[in-house]
Scaffold this active site. Structure first.
Site, PDB file in Angstrom:
ATOM      1  N   ASN A   1     -64.247  26.061 -10.414  1.00 47.10           N
ATOM      2  CA  ASN A   1     -65.596  26.365  -9.944  1.00 47.10           C
ATOM      3  C   ASN A   1     -65.765  26.167  -8.447  1.00 47.10           C
ATOM      4  OD1 ASN A   1     -66.748  26.731 -12.707  1.00 47.10           O
ATOM      5  ND2 ASN A   1     -66.048  24.627 -12.867  1.00 47.10           N
TER       6      ASN A   1
ATOM      7  N   ARG B   1     -70.335  28.008  -6.162  1.00 48.66           N
ATOM      8  CA  ARG B   1     -69.699  26.836  -5.547  1.00 48.66           C
ATOM      9  C   ARG B   1     -68.389  27.176  -4.839  1.00 48.66           C
ATOM     10  NH1 ARG B   1     -68.966  22.863  -9.961  1.00 48.66           N
ATOM     11  NH2 ARG B   1     -67.955  21.588  -8.375  1.00 48.66           N
TER      12      ARG B   1
ATOM     13  N   GLU C   1     -74.263  21.156 -23.526  1.00 50.01           N
ATOM     14  CA  GLU C   1     -73.944  21.342 -22.114  1.00 50.01           C
ATOM     15  C   GLU C   1     -74.268  20.060 -21.352  1.00 50.01           C
ATOM     16  OE1 GLU C   1     -72.275  23.965 -20.400  1.00 50.01           O
ATOM     17  OE2 GLU C   1     -71.817  23.876 -22.531  1.00 50.01           O
TER      18      GLU C   1
ATOM     19  N   ALA D   1     -26.103  42.204  14.532  1.00 50.30           N
ATOM     20  CA  ALA D   1     -27.355  41.583  14.986  1.00 50.30           C
ATOM     21  C   ALA D   1     -28.206  42.609  15.718  1.00 50.30           C
ATOM     22  CB  ALA D   1     -27.042  40.425  15.913  1.00 50.30           C
TER      23      ALA D   1
END
Ligand code: UD1
Ligand code: CA
Length: 451
Positions: free
Chosen positions: A226, A15, A154, A362
């Site tokens: 996931n 996924r 599950e 600079a």
């Protein structure tokens, strides 16, 4: 009795829609796997075993980076979490203590929670970390009776009644090594996914007279990743916590929601972080330092009273001593700026040592790379580097020395010396007007020819 950590990290995580193994995706500048390994350190594990499958070599390298002693075992086919734990058997050879299983895609378990689980092992053979979910979604459900855990179902295998349970499985489990390995070997795959579920060891254990208990933690700790959306949600959750902690410890954040922290950012009390600052890994900012807006820091140390930005970039190995200043569009890499040294505008300081109080004009650049190797530049205390100086390393500018603007410095400059390395200016009175007249005349001739 010691602990062995078994971290499951074999899945690709379909996924995620990624070629990268799921556990190598990052939150707060480090992989999910590294988060899990670091969390497990709370148990001072004797062994750290990582079960790798997809992208095993990359997973192994990432594991070793955080835990050089980690053992990495392979799960060639991802047949389920019980099957994954079973692959750790050879790495557990001769180990007699407890095994704690962590999922590599669950990065935020707190050390205190793991300690609570270790303590709960006194009262149960198997301890499972659970959480009460606001939206239990697709998490596995914990079926309890009083304070005993009977089994884990599950999501795909739940009945409607079981789906109403809000106490969910985090995936973290602790049990004695030999007992757990016996149980995972006995797990079957007769379920909706045809997978060997680690969660089945609870019911199997109960049938063998083993007890199981639940330690509950906050849902935020057990966030399992996931998908990219869950990864983004995890990052947001991490950042929210890091901002709150920074404020809590006395850091001023004018716009906390715009500051991005890494997993290990350390900021001292009374430091000020202006809006839109990004911290990569490995940054320490001491008390009273100020990080101004739109700066990017990683792998660096900013001492007390130092000031960075706006729009500055500190890369790995940048070290700012007390009251040093790095201003806008300055990049510092692998370089130390001594106390009070200043590089206020538009400069690159790489592989350099800048003495205390030195002033970098600079446009100064340390030319540290010759196309093959990197070389160092040393600038002594109190030196003044004129604007637009190219310091061709290796080179040394002594203490109190001065380089003229626009110089290309290729030879060492002794202490207190002045070095000028530029073409001498010629000035031709009136020549500008003559030149312009000629150019205009040419342009007008061309215009006539064309028209
Ligand atoms: C799992 C739990 C579920 C729990 C949820 C919490 C099982 C069967 N289910 O479901 O109860 O609520 O985590 O986030 O354990 N892995 C392997 N090899 C495999 C399969 C998985 O190493 O063969 C690794 C994955 O890379 C992942 C972790 O184990 O890091 C969890 O697997 P995942 O497929 O994400 O399980 P969930 O369906 O989230
Ligand atoms: Ca998961």
């Amino acid at each position: 009795m010691g602990t062995a950590l078994v971290i499951l990290a074999a899945g690709l995580g379909t996924r995620m829609r990624s070629d990268l193994p799921k556990v190598l995706h990052e939150v707060a500048g480090t992989s999910l796997l590294a988060h899990a390994i670091r969390a497990g350190r709370a148990l001072a594990p004797e062994r750290v075993i990582v079960v790798a499958g997809h992208g095993a070599e990359a997973v192994e390298a990432a594991a070793r980076e955080v835990e050089p002693e980690a053992q990495v075992v392979r799960q060639h086919e991802q047949l389920g979490t019980a099957h994954a734990v079973a692959q750790a058997a050879p790495a557990l050879e001769g180990f007699a203590g407890d095994v704690v299983v962590l999922y590599g895609d669950t990065p935020f378990i707190r050390p205190e929670t793991l300690s609570a689980m270790a303590a709960a092992r006194g009262g149960a053979d198997i301890v499972v970390l659970g959480f009460d979910a606001a939206d239990p979604g697709r998490y596995g459900r914990l079926v309890t009776e009083g304070d005993r855990l009977k089994r884990i179902v599950e999501y795909k295998d739940t009945t409607e009644a079981e789906r109403a349970i809000t106490l969910c499985n985090s995936g973290v489990m602790a049990a004695e090594a030999a007992a757990l390995m016996d149980l995972v070997a006995a797990v079957g795959n007769d379920n909706a996914s045809g997978e060997y579920y680690l969660t089945d060891v609870v019911a199997l254990g109960a049938a063998r007279g083993l007890t199981a208990g639940v330690v509950a933690c906050d849902e935020a700790e057990t966030l399992g990743i996931n998908s990219r959306a869950e990864l983004a949600a995890a990052e947001a959750a991490f950042q929210a916590r890091a901002r709150a902690e920074a404020l809590e410890t006395g850091v001023t954040l004018a716009a906390p929601e715009t500051v991005h922290f890494a997993f290990d950012t350390a900021i001292g009390r009374d430091a000020v972080v202006e809006p839109f600052v990004v911290f990569g890994p490995g940054v320490t900012v001491e008390t009273g330092a100020r990080i101004r807006a739109f700066s990017h820091l990683e792998g660096c140390h900013v001492a007390r009273g130092a000031e960075v930005g706006p729009y500055a970039r500190l890369r790995p190995g940048a070290e700012l001593e007390e009251d040093a200043r790095v201003g806008n569009f300055v990049e510092v890499k692998n370089a130390r700026l001594g106390a009070g040294a200043k590089a206020n505008h538009l400069a690159y300081l790489g592989d350099a040592e800048v003495g205390a109080g030195a002033n970098i004009g600079a446009g100064t650049i340390t030319c540290n790379y010759d196309g093959v190797s990197k070389h160092r530049t040393e600038i002594g205390a109190g030196a003044f580097i004129g604007s637009d100086t190219m310091l061709v390393a290796p080179v040394r500018v002594g203490a109190g020395a001065l380089t003229a603007s626009g110089s290309v410095i290729t030879d060492d400059v002794p202490d207190a010396a002045l070095a000028i390395g530029r073409a001498r200016q010629e000035t031709k009175p009136g020549l500008a007007r003559k030149l312009m007249d000629r150019l205009r005349a040419q342009a007008s001739r061309r215009g006539k020819e064309a028209g």
